[in-house]
Enzyme design. Sequence first.
Site, mmCIF file in Angstrom:
data_model
loop_
_atom_site.group_PDB
_atom_site.id
_atom_site.type_symbol
_atom_site.label_atom_id
_atom_site.label_comp_id
_atom_site.label_asym_id
_atom_site.label_seq_id
_atom_site.Cartn_x
_atom_site.Cartn_y
_atom_site.Cartn_z
ATOM 1 N N GLU A 35 -25.155 162.261 121.404
ATOM 2 C CA GLU A 35 -23.500 162.041 121.262
ATOM 3 C C GLU A 35 -23.154 161.157 122.001
ATOM 4 O O GLU A 35 -23.283 161.689 123.353
ATOM 5 C CB GLU A 35 -22.940 163.271 120.599
ATOM 6 N N GLY A 40 -18.784 166.743 116.963
ATOM 7 C CA GLY A 40 -17.780 166.757 115.816
ATOM 8 C C GLY A 40 -17.446 165.619 114.879
ATOM 9 O O GLY A 40 -17.175 165.540 113.863
ATOM 10 N N GLY A 41 -17.967 164.412 115.554
ATOM 11 C CA GLY A 41 -17.908 162.933 114.842
ATOM 12 C C GLY A 41 -16.514 162.691 114.413
ATOM 13 O O GLY A 41 -15.476 163.308 114.859
ATOM 14 N N LYS A 52 -5.605 166.765 108.399
ATOM 15 C CA LYS A 52 -5.355 168.062 107.773
ATOM 16 C C LYS A 52 -4.143 168.908 108.297
ATOM 17 O O LYS A 52 -3.297 169.421 107.730
ATOM 18 C CB LYS A 52 -6.434 168.990 107.419
ATOM 19 N N GLY A 180 -4.839 149.414 100.992
ATOM 20 C CA GLY A 180 -5.960 150.096 100.340
ATOM 21 C C GLY A 180 -5.698 151.376 100.101
ATOM 22 O O GLY A 180 -4.957 152.342 100.785
ATOM 23 N N ARG A 271 -15.234 152.288 104.848
ATOM 24 C CA ARG A 271 -16.135 152.519 105.889
ATOM 25 C C ARG A 271 -17.423 151.816 105.657
ATOM 26 O O ARG A 271 -17.873 151.944 104.354
ATOM 27 C CB ARG A 271 -16.228 153.819 106.307
ATOM 28 N N ASP A 310 -22.935 159.591 106.313
ATOM 29 C CA ASP A 310 -22.463 158.374 106.056
ATOM 30 C C ASP A 310 -23.291 157.164 106.285
ATOM 31 O O ASP A 310 -23.197 156.157 105.464
ATOM 32 C CB ASP A 310 -21.122 158.034 106.829
ATOM 33 N N HIS A 442 -5.081 188.386 88.851
ATOM 34 C CA HIS A 442 -3.858 188.279 88.534
ATOM 35 C C HIS A 442 -2.803 188.793 89.596
ATOM 36 O O HIS A 442 -3.313 189.872 90.171
ATOM 37 C CB HIS A 442 -3.345 188.693 87.072
#
Length: 466
Positions: A35, A40-41, A52, A180, A271, A310, A442
């Site tokens: 890497e 973790g990219g 998030k 976009g 991407r 990806d 419930h």
Amino acid sequence: MANDFDILILGGGPGGYVAALYAALNKGQRVGIVEQERLGGVCLNWGCIPSKTMAKGAEMLQQLQQHGAEYGINATPSFDFATLMRRKDVVVNQLVGGIYQLMKARKVEVFGGTGRLVKPNTLLVHSAEGDQELTARSIILATGASIANIPIPGADLPGVINSDDAVSLTELPRSLTIIGGGVIGMEFASIYSAFGVKVNVVEILPRILRNTDDEIVRRFQTIIKGQGVGIYADAKVQQIREAEGGLETVVQTKDGEKVFASELVLIAGGRIPNVDATGGRDLGLEVANRAVKVNGRMQTNIPGVYAIGDLIGGAMLAHVASYEGEVAIDNILGYEREADYSAVPDCIFTLPEIGSVGLTESQAKEQGRAVKVGKFPFSALGRAQSMGDTNGLVKIVSDPGDGTILGMAVMGPHASDLIAEGALAVQMKVKASDLAHTIHTHPTLPEATMEAAQGAATGGYIHYGS
Ligand code: NAI
């Protein structure tokens, strides 16, 4: 040999690092991962996790502003963007640190440097310490994707940012134009508008969020416009230019030319797979539609070389990359396993969230299928009422013949969690009546899924309709 491995992985994102950890569960395999930045990219460092964390801040703020008083909380919340961004860094660093610890515990050797395939079984790794060759029986390419460069005049002006910048700002802009209206564009539109930033979104296609259920997108648009976000679809950006106090984005719309003035412009136009980063082109690595071509076992055309995530195109999602990493490892270890994409859940962390899996109603109809649809609004659900979070619905698309659930879409509170049940239903080809007959706790949000399934199975609902 010191540099000879059973399995080597190029790229430590959610595809590569999960493949490494999964491989290392098989004791006796010598596994290495290369890497060039941090494990973790994009997902952990620049994408899913930072955005998030920001979305959580946005949601808390919005919830207090919109519903605080109803719950007896009368203070006007003050918001400090810098504190949220520090929190984001803490979360990211904790998770990245956790991956390094797992690698150590599982004896995966991590090489910091830029690797590329120089022979079918060899990676050349370049780092500040020099170059070294690593060899392996099997190599997995997992170099991910990069932000697409969209040829818009002015795209290189100061103040034009990308999604990496959008999770790294130190101050809130007054206003933001987003080019976009895809997943990234709409997530940041929700987040930044919740922080009080004036946001306009410009999308070249006739609609935003092109892969999402039409009805849900229509409803989402009404909500987000109500929050003050401008949405301009079917709109072509002509140029971005400098102007007094920021930038101007000149856009050709159906109603003529419009100029959006804003402090910052975020470009989020997709991407592109990092094929060149693999080095594989020199070895004849097969590429199709700008992505590395693989078969269902994640094998490329070069024997012993696999590709995932990806880099191979398709749904560019972290969880798909991780899944493909496991499929590749299983095949490397001799368990014949084909990837199955029949149930890929996909979540958009807007406010409210949107989750989808399987076919949308219109996709099913385009395939010439008859469909039976059940829809249950959160406004009719006790738990959603008690949470003060009633925007949205659960929609189940089923086959009217045998009742099989073909797809599910949710907009509303915890849609990204609720969609997991839909993913299992689509994957296991569950019938709407089976889901409706499964006892759901419930009062909880998944009861909306049970009700929507009831609607798809019988046309009626317990807590809704006549
Ligand atoms: P995207 O492909 O979802 O959206 C890009 C949008 O930009 C499209 O709607 C496209 O029509 C539009 N566009 C392209 N050129 C344009 C132009 N010149 N003017 C106006 N609009 C233009 O790509 P996005 O949002 O950049 O995301 C990249 C990838 O990251 C996607 O594959 C997405 O699935 C993934 N992602 C997933 C997330 C999630 O699962 N929650 C979050 C963020 C990203």
